[in-house]
Write an enzyme that holds these catalytic residues in place. Structure first.
Site, PDB file in Angstrom:
ATOM      1  N   TRP A 150       0.887  -1.134  -0.008  1.00  0.00           N
ATOM      2  CA  TRP A 150       0.069  -0.280  -0.211  1.00  0.00           C
ATOM      3  C   TRP A 150       1.322   1.290  -0.270  1.00  0.00           C
ATOM      4  CZ3 TRP A 150       1.906   2.432   3.989  1.00  0.00           C
ATOM      5  CH2 TRP A 150       2.128   1.667   4.932  1.00  0.00           C
ATOM      6  N   ASN A 151       1.931   0.937   0.716  1.00  0.00           N
ATOM      7  CA  ASN A 151       2.830   2.578   0.672  1.00  0.00           C
ATOM      8  C   ASN A 151       3.534   2.846  -0.669  1.00  0.00           C
ATOM      9  OD1 ASN A 151       4.994  -0.024  -0.132  1.00  0.00           O
ATOM     10  ND2 ASN A 151       6.057   1.618   1.324  1.00  0.00           N
ATOM     11  N   PRO A 175      -3.478  -6.614  -5.922  1.00  0.00           N
ATOM     12  CA  PRO A 175      -2.790  -5.247  -5.265  1.00  0.00           C
ATOM     13  C   PRO A 175      -3.044  -4.468  -3.563  1.00  0.00           C
ATOM     14  CG  PRO A 175      -4.940  -4.034  -6.315  1.00  0.00           C
ATOM     15  CD  PRO A 175      -4.419  -5.534  -6.184  1.00  0.00           C
ATOM     16  N   GLY A 228       6.872  -5.699  -0.462  1.00  0.00           N
ATOM     17  CA  GLY A 228       6.330  -6.143   0.990  1.00  0.00           C
ATOM     18  C   GLY A 228       6.877  -6.747   1.806  1.00  0.00           C
ATOM     19  N   SER A 229       6.025  -7.340   2.622  1.00  0.00           N
ATOM     20  CA  SER A 229       6.806  -7.360   4.248  1.00  0.00           C
ATOM     21  C   SER A 229       7.887  -8.503   3.769  1.00  0.00           C
ATOM     22  CB  SER A 229       6.469  -7.515   5.213  1.00  0.00           C
ATOM     23  OG  SER A 229       5.152  -8.522   5.204  1.00  0.00           O
ATOM     24  N   GLU A 250      10.767  -7.790  -3.520  1.00  0.00           N
ATOM     25  CA  GLU A 250      11.292  -6.718  -2.859  1.00  0.00           C
ATOM     26  C   GLU A 250      10.724  -6.244  -1.376  1.00  0.00           C
ATOM     27  OE1 GLU A 250      13.436  -4.258  -4.222  1.00  0.00           O
ATOM     28  OE2 GLU A 250      13.541  -5.707  -6.510  1.00  0.00           O
ATOM     29  N   LEU A 251      11.614  -6.730  -0.645  1.00  0.00           N
ATOM     30  CA  LEU A 251      10.778  -6.820   0.667  1.00  0.00           C
ATOM     31  C   LEU A 251      11.628  -5.802   1.896  1.00  0.00           C
ATOM     32  CD1 LEU A 251      11.631 -10.591   0.810  1.00  0.00           C
ATOM     33  CD2 LEU A 251       9.616  -9.560   0.342  1.00  0.00           C
ATOM     34  N   CYS A 284       9.969   1.763   2.156  1.00  0.00           N
ATOM     35  CA  CYS A 284      10.729   0.109   2.565  1.00  0.00           C
ATOM     36  C   CYS A 284      12.650   0.440   2.874  1.00  0.00           C
ATOM     37  CB  CYS A 284      10.963  -0.363   1.741  1.00  0.00           C
ATOM     38  SG  CYS A 284      11.225  -0.276  -0.562  1.00  0.00           S
ATOM     39  N   GLU A 382      11.407  -2.808  11.505  1.00  0.00           N
ATOM     40  CA  GLU A 382      11.064  -1.274  10.547  1.00  0.00           C
ATOM     41  C   GLU A 382      10.758  -0.585  11.607  1.00  0.00           C
ATOM     42  OE1 GLU A 382       9.762  -3.461   7.421  1.00  0.00           O
ATOM     43  OE2 GLU A 382      10.563  -2.750   5.984  1.00  0.00           O
ATOM     44  N   GLU A 459      14.756  -4.462  -9.628  1.00  0.00           N
ATOM     45  CA  GLU A 459      13.873  -3.784 -10.870  1.00  0.00           C
ATOM     46  C   GLU A 459      14.263  -2.355 -11.242  1.00  0.00           C
ATOM     47  OE1 GLU A 459       9.674  -5.523  -8.984  1.00  0.00           O
ATOM     48  OE2 GLU A 459      10.506  -4.188  -7.781  1.00  0.00           O
TER      49      GLU A 459
HETATM   50  P1  NAD Z   1       2.501  -7.089   2.896  1.00  0.00           P
HETATM   51  O1  NAD Z   1       3.565  -8.413   3.081  1.00  0.00           O
HETATM   52  O2  NAD Z   1       1.443  -7.000   4.142  1.00  0.00           O
HETATM   53  O3  NAD Z   1       1.230  -6.982   1.988  1.00  0.00           O
HETATM   54  C1  NAD Z   1       1.963  -7.236   1.225  1.00  0.00           C
HETATM   55  C2  NAD Z   1       1.256  -7.569   0.082  1.00  0.00           C
HETATM   56  O4  NAD Z   1       0.905  -9.098   0.021  1.00  0.00           O
HETATM   57  C3  NAD Z   1      -0.187  -6.856   0.077  1.00  0.00           C
HETATM   58  O5  NAD Z   1      -0.753  -7.547  -0.845  1.00  0.00           O
HETATM   59  C4  NAD Z   1      -0.884  -8.295   0.972  1.00  0.00           C
HETATM   60  O6  NAD Z   1      -2.360  -7.828   0.232  1.00  0.00           O
HETATM   61  C5  NAD Z   1      -0.183  -9.503   0.538  1.00  0.00           C
HETATM   62  N1  NAD Z   1      -0.702  -9.991   1.456  1.00  0.00           N
HETATM   63  C6  NAD Z   1      -0.672  -9.681   2.921  1.00  0.00           C
HETATM   64  N2  NAD Z   1      -0.431 -11.100   3.614  1.00  0.00           N
HETATM   65  C7  NAD Z   1      -0.461 -12.127   3.024  1.00  0.00           C
HETATM   66  C8  NAD Z   1      -0.257 -13.611   2.820  1.00  0.00           C
HETATM   67  N3  NAD Z   1      -0.316 -13.784   3.803  1.00  0.00           N
HETATM   68  N4  NAD Z   1      -0.033 -14.623   1.848  1.00  0.00           N
HETATM   69  C9  NAD Z   1       0.174 -13.656   0.800  1.00  0.00           C
HETATM   70  N5  NAD Z   1       0.178 -11.717   0.372  1.00  0.00           N
HETATM   71  C10 NAD Z   1       0.005 -11.023   1.387  1.00  0.00           C
HETATM   72  O7  NAD Z   1       3.861  -5.568   3.618  1.00  0.00           O
HETATM   73  P2  NAD Z   1       2.782  -4.312   3.421  1.00  0.00           P
HETATM   74  O8  NAD Z   1       1.976  -4.087   4.775  1.00  0.00           O
HETATM   75  O9  NAD Z   1       1.479  -4.185   2.482  1.00  0.00           O
HETATM   76  O10 NAD Z   1       4.178  -2.968   2.558  1.00  0.00           O
HETATM   77  C11 NAD Z   1       4.421  -2.517   3.673  1.00  0.00           C
HETATM   78  C12 NAD Z   1       5.984  -3.506   3.845  1.00  0.00           C
HETATM   79  O11 NAD Z   1       6.719  -3.522   2.338  1.00  0.00           O
HETATM   80  C13 NAD Z   1       6.945  -3.158   4.874  1.00  0.00           C
HETATM   81  O12 NAD Z   1       8.100  -4.068   5.319  1.00  0.00           O
HETATM   82  C14 NAD Z   1       8.549  -2.833   3.600  1.00  0.00           C
HETATM   83  O13 NAD Z   1       8.964  -2.960   3.725  1.00  0.00           O
HETATM   84  C15 NAD Z   1       8.021  -3.393   1.878  1.00  0.00           C
HETATM   85  N6  NAD Z   1       8.415  -2.655   0.828  1.00  0.00           N
HETATM   86  C16 NAD Z   1       9.241  -3.316   0.024  1.00  0.00           C
HETATM   87  C17 NAD Z   1       9.674  -2.292  -0.711  1.00  0.00           C
HETATM   88  C18 NAD Z   1      10.338  -2.754  -1.310  1.00  0.00           C
HETATM   89  O14 NAD Z   1      10.561  -2.368  -2.798  1.00  0.00           O
HETATM   90  N7  NAD Z   1      11.727  -3.453  -0.740  1.00  0.00           N
HETATM   91  C19 NAD Z   1       8.769  -1.297  -0.991  1.00  0.00           C
HETATM   92  C20 NAD Z   1       7.612  -1.141  -0.366  1.00  0.00           C
HETATM   93  C21 NAD Z   1       7.006  -1.480   0.459  1.00  0.00           C
END
Ligand code: NAD
Length: 481
Positions: A150-151, A175, A228-229, A250-251, A284, A382, A459
């Site tokens: 979402w960020n 998304p 994501g995370s 990308e975590l 991130c 984080e 990326e």
């Molecule tokens: P998140 O991992 O909670 O969610 C990311 C995506 O995964 C969302 O679409 C979510 O719906 C989905 N998701 C959540 N739980 C899931 C599961 N159990 N199985 C499958 N999909 C699932 O992360 P967030 O809170 O949306 O974003 C924040 C995190 O993303 C932070 O850790 C941040 O550092 C990271 N991030 C990394 C980058 C990068 O380029 N490295 C960029 C932006 C954000």
């Protein structure tokens, strides 16, 4: 502010409504902006079927046509910047100026990969036999999927669909359920510029694990790209093993921001504000740990405090606001927990640290902590919020050790005017992105990505497209008769 437009899902090139819906919330007001159909496994299956159907035809589309679609989409995105920025601010919370910046950044990936689509070159390799020639060709990976956070609700999507489309892959985007509107606006743009049906689907829903499971279990989905995370990334990596999908991750990150006594201090402070406060610290690559050399500790702290204090907190739609709300109540709780943990363990609160007075909205003020040590959560988890934690150091060797003492390896920043030191740090800091006198290093032409537990793959840049291409070689016999 509610949005009057409808936001159906975009599946296989059709706009699909559904009785069951979920609320999209404005984090600045806690109001429901709009309701979006809540996709389930059935809709995900439809998206996969549509992608599978169109994949062969899309793979064989000439590069100039794929480039045209990407370039036209970028143009439309830039023309709609005001509308798209407003939608982003309403669903994500970041100030309008930052949302405009993100739309421009998102469009820049479409532009970059429109060009790269035309440069998918192969190789010829000298053979060991007079009778043979070896030819290397690159072909699209096939049906791919993107799971995005979402960020950065627009840029994290275009950073994936642009190289995928440039390479000739179809893509299903899941998304974040917190910010589906920016994703659906991107689908409208691609529909208008003539993307063939099925090449893109946007499948949003409140059960991410169930939705992605469908993608992970289907052998025809050949790659996933996840932002994501780290915990969710690890989970998906395990799931990808069963069908041996290609993966990009990308975590999370935990960026050190190192200030040496020979740095231009005012520049370092300005970049510190950028690296810390962009998106309220919910990035991130956000600076999490500020290591400041003892000689300049006091003056850096004072300068940073006065810059942070001057930042206006409020609804991102309002003029002059530079710190919007965090994404959800849990995010505020996490930030509060980190600050309270630090203070309980002896940190000094120089600024902020108390939730703002607004009745509504998930606000947290810019906060500055000193006397921080490595037992405090802010130094290893984080924070994802507007909290700057300052730690002193005395020598280069010491700060390199401390900066590397994390499982993350996404971005690191350092400020020095000593060129030798700049290269020593670049060699030894275990991070994929190094901001040397630069607090804002992200750009479409550079390879964004992390090492260690911050991810796999890159990326953007000339490297980004490789993630969507399979290498094949043709060994051609019967040449010399
Ligand atoms: P998140 O991992 O909670 O969610 C990311 C995506 O995964 C969302 O679409 C979510 O719906 C989905 N998701 C959540 N739980 C899931 C599961 N159990 N199985 C499958 N999909 C699932 O992360 P967030 O809170 O949306 O974003 C924040 C995190 O993303 C932070 O850790 C941040 O550092 C990271 N991030 C990394 C980058 C990068 O380029 N490295 C960029 C932006 C954000």
């Amino acid at each position: 502010m509610a949005i009057s437009e409808n936001y159906p899902l975009f599946i296989g090139g059709d706009w699909i409504d559904k009785k069951e819906k979920f609320d999209v919330i404005n984090p600045a007001t806690e109001e429901v902006i709009v309701q979006v159909p809540n996709a389930g496994p059935e809709e995900m299956k439809q998206a996969i079927e549509a992608a599978v159907r169109v994949q062969p035809e899309w793979a064989d589309t000439v590069a100039s046509e794929r480039a045209r679609i990407l370039a036209d989409a970028a143009k439309l995105m830039r023309e709609r910047i005001e509308k798209l920025a407003e939608i982003m601010t309403i669903e994500e919370g970041k100030p309008l100026a930052e949302s405009r910046g993100e739309i421009g950044y998102a469009a820049s990936f479409l532009e970059w990969f429109a060009e790269e689509a035309k440069r998918i070159y192969g190789d010829t390799i000298p053979s060991n036999s007079k009778d043979k020639r070896i030819l290397v060709i690159k072909r699209p990976v096939g049906v791919t999927a993107a799971i995005t956070p979402w960020n950065f609700p627009a840029a994290m999507i275009t950073r994936k669909i642009a190289p995928a489309f440039a390479a000739g892959c179809t893509m299903i985007v899941k998304p974040s359920e917190l910010t589906p509107l920016s994703a659906l606006e991107i689908a409208k743009i691609f529909e208008e510029v003539g993307l063939p049906k099925g090449v893109l689907s946007i499948v949003a829903g409140t059960e991410p694990a169930a939705l992605t499971r469908v993608l992970m279990d289907d052998v025809r989905v050949r790659k996933i790209s996840f932002t994501g995370s780290t915990p969710v990334g690890k989970l998906l990596m395990k799931q990808a093993a069963d069908t041996m999908k290609r993966v990009s991750f990308e975590l999370g990150g935990h960026a050190p921001f190192i200030v040496f006594q020979d740095a231009d201090l005012d520049e370092a402070v300005s970049h510190a504000v950028l690296a810390k406060m962009r998106g309220m610290g919910e990035a991130c690559v956000a600076a999490n740990r500020f290591y400041v050399q003892e000689e300049v500790l006091e003056s850096f702290t004072e300068k940073l405090a006065s810059r942070l204090q001057a930042m206006k907190v409020g609804n991102g739609l309002q003029e002059g606001v530079s710190v919007g709300p965090l994404i959800e109540p849990a995010a505020v709780q996490k930030v509060e927990d980190h600050v309270q943990d630090a203070v309980a363990k002896g940190a000094k609160l120089v600024l902020g640290g108390e939730r703002s007075g607004q009745n509504k909205g998930y606000y947290y003020p810019p906060t500055l902590l000193t006397n921080v040590n490595e037992d405090m959560k802010v130094t290893f988890e984080e924070t994802f919020g507007p909290v700057a934690a300052i730690l002193p150091f005395s020598t280069e060797e010491e700060v390199i050790q401390k900066a590397n003492n994390t499982r993350y390896g996404l971005a690191a920043y350092f400020f020095t005017r000593d060129v030798g030191r700049l290269f020593r740090l670049a060699d030894r800091l275990e991070y994929g992105i190094l901001g040397a006198n630069d607090g804002l290093p992200s750009t479409a032409q550079a390879p964004f990505g992390g090492i260690k537990e911050s991810g796999l793959g890159r990326e953007g840049s000339k490297y980004g497209i490789e993630e969507y291409l399979d290498i094949k070689y043709i060994s051609i016999g019967g040449i010399s008769r």
